[in-house]
Design a protein around this motif. Structure first.
Motif, mmCIF file in Angstrom:
data_model
loop_
_atom_site.group_PDB
_atom_site.id
_atom_site.type_symbol
_atom_site.label_atom_id
_atom_site.label_comp_id
_atom_site.label_asym_id
_atom_site.label_seq_id
_atom_site.Cartn_x
_atom_site.Cartn_y
_atom_site.Cartn_z
ATOM 1 N N LEU A 30 28.229 37.564 49.871
ATOM 2 C CA LEU A 30 28.974 38.254 48.828
ATOM 3 C C LEU A 30 30.382 37.684 48.841
ATOM 4 O O LEU A 30 31.055 37.716 49.874
ATOM 5 C CB LEU A 30 29.013 39.765 49.104
ATOM 6 C CG LEU A 30 29.985 40.593 48.263
ATOM 7 C CD1 LEU A 30 29.586 40.550 46.791
ATOM 8 C CD2 LEU A 30 30.023 42.023 48.774
ATOM 9 N N ARG A 31 30.805 37.131 47.702
ATOM 10 C CA ARG A 31 32.139 36.549 47.578
ATOM 11 C C ARG A 31 32.989 37.383 46.637
ATOM 12 O O ARG A 31 32.478 37.940 45.660
ATOM 13 C CB ARG A 31 32.072 35.129 46.998
ATOM 14 C CG ARG A 31 31.418 34.123 47.891
ATOM 15 C CD ARG A 31 31.401 32.742 47.201
ATOM 16 N NE ARG A 31 30.983 31.731 48.110
ATOM 17 C CZ ARG A 31 31.784 31.086 48.950
ATOM 18 N NH1 ARG A 31 33.075 31.357 48.963
ATOM 19 N NH2 ARG A 31 31.319 30.178 49.767
ATOM 20 N N LEU A 32 34.274 37.436 46.927
ATOM 21 C CA LEU A 32 35.261 38.043 46.047
ATOM 22 C C LEU A 32 36.085 36.916 45.452
ATOM 23 O O LEU A 32 36.671 36.111 46.187
ATOM 24 C CB LEU A 32 36.169 38.997 46.825
ATOM 25 C CG LEU A 32 37.369 39.555 46.061
ATOM 26 C CD1 LEU A 32 36.919 40.473 44.925
ATOM 27 C CD2 LEU A 32 38.300 40.299 47.014
ATOM 28 N N ALA A 33 36.111 36.831 44.127
ATOM 29 C CA ALA A 33 36.926 35.829 43.437
ATOM 30 C C ALA A 33 37.955 36.549 42.583
ATOM 31 O O ALA A 33 37.614 37.437 41.805
ATOM 32 C CB ALA A 33 36.057 34.925 42.574
ATOM 33 N N VAL A 34 39.201 36.175 42.773
ATOM 34 C CA VAL A 34 40.298 36.674 41.952
ATOM 35 C C VAL A 34 40.986 35.430 41.413
ATOM 36 O O VAL A 34 41.443 34.589 42.185
ATOM 37 C CB VAL A 34 41.291 37.528 42.775
ATOM 38 C CG1 VAL A 34 42.432 38.016 41.901
ATOM 39 C CG2 VAL A 34 40.574 38.700 43.442
ATOM 40 N N PHE A 35 41.014 35.294 40.087
ATOM 41 C CA PHE A 35 41.630 34.084 39.557
ATOM 42 C C PHE A 35 42.060 34.217 38.115
ATOM 43 O O PHE A 35 41.703 35.161 37.417
ATOM 44 C CB PHE A 35 40.722 32.867 39.756
ATOM 45 C CG PHE A 35 39.515 32.770 38.863
ATOM 46 C CD1 PHE A 35 39.474 31.827 37.850
ATOM 47 C CD2 PHE A 35 38.415 33.579 39.063
ATOM 48 C CE1 PHE A 35 38.348 31.697 37.050
ATOM 49 C CE2 PHE A 35 37.284 33.453 38.273
ATOM 50 C CZ PHE A 35 37.253 32.516 37.260
ATOM 51 N N GLU A 36 42.870 33.257 37.712
ATOM 52 C CA GLU A 36 43.308 33.076 36.341
ATOM 53 C C GLU A 36 43.032 31.619 36.001
ATOM 54 O O GLU A 36 43.103 30.757 36.854
ATOM 55 C CB GLU A 36 44.797 33.371 36.202
ATOM 56 C CG GLU A 36 45.163 34.798 36.547
ATOM 57 C CD GLU A 36 46.657 35.051 36.496
ATOM 58 O OE1 GLU A 36 47.315 34.552 35.551
ATOM 59 O OE2 GLU A 36 47.157 35.734 37.401
ATOM 60 N N GLY A 37 42.685 31.348 34.747
ATOM 61 C CA GLY A 37 42.426 29.962 34.349
ATOM 62 C C GLY A 37 40.961 29.614 34.476
ATOM 63 O O GLY A 37 40.094 30.478 34.435
ATOM 64 N N GLU A 38 40.684 28.319 34.629
ATOM 65 C CA GLU A 38 39.287 27.883 34.645
ATOM 66 C C GLU A 38 38.945 27.149 35.925
ATOM 67 O O GLU A 38 39.797 26.562 36.574
ATOM 68 C CB GLU A 38 38.958 27.026 33.433
ATOM 69 C CG GLU A 38 39.596 25.664 33.400
ATOM 70 C CD GLU A 38 39.248 24.900 32.132
ATOM 71 O OE1 GLU A 38 39.012 23.691 32.233
ATOM 72 O OE2 GLU A 38 39.226 25.505 31.048
#
Length: 120
Positions: A30-38
């Motif tokens: 299980l991964r948590l991804a927090v991001f903006e953009g591509e």
């Protein structure tokens, strides 16, 4: 047993991109991804990938030009071998489930392939 607070985890992240493993479950993670953009065009030859959006909007582009936009609490499974890229429309928090140690193969742009889940 491990307990963690996903809300607290994502609030501590201040950068424009973080993708980290929160837990290992059998042969999956299980991964948590927090991001903006591509994120770059890529595929996983040995693992399906499930995206679950917690907050924000996540657009997933596919090699054949198809697009899917997921919003809060929507999810999508991208089958193994399907070339895709993710784009956060503003700050987006999502959970990803995939095979532990899944191989990621990057590409410069979309090849001429049709994702199995979106064939016409």
């Amino acid at each position: 047993m491990s307990m963690f607070d996903i809300f607290a985890e994502q609030t501590r992240i201040t950068g424009s991109y973080t993708n980290k493993v929160l837990a290992n479950i059998n042969q999956e993670c299980l991964r948590l991804a927090v991001f903006e953009g591509e994120y770059r065009w890529h595929h996983h030859p040995d693992s399906d990938e499930l995206f679950l959006v917690v907050t924000g909007s996540l657009q997933i582009d596919f090699a054949n030009g198809a697009q899917v936009t997921l919003t809060q609490w929507e999810c999508l499974v991208v089958p193994r071998g399907t070339t895709h890229r993710t784009r956060a429309l503003g700050r987006t928090v999502n959970l990803t489930f995939e095979r532990l140690g899944a191989q990621t193969v990057f590409s410069e742009g979309p090849p001429n392939t049709t994702p199995p889940c979106l064939e016409s």
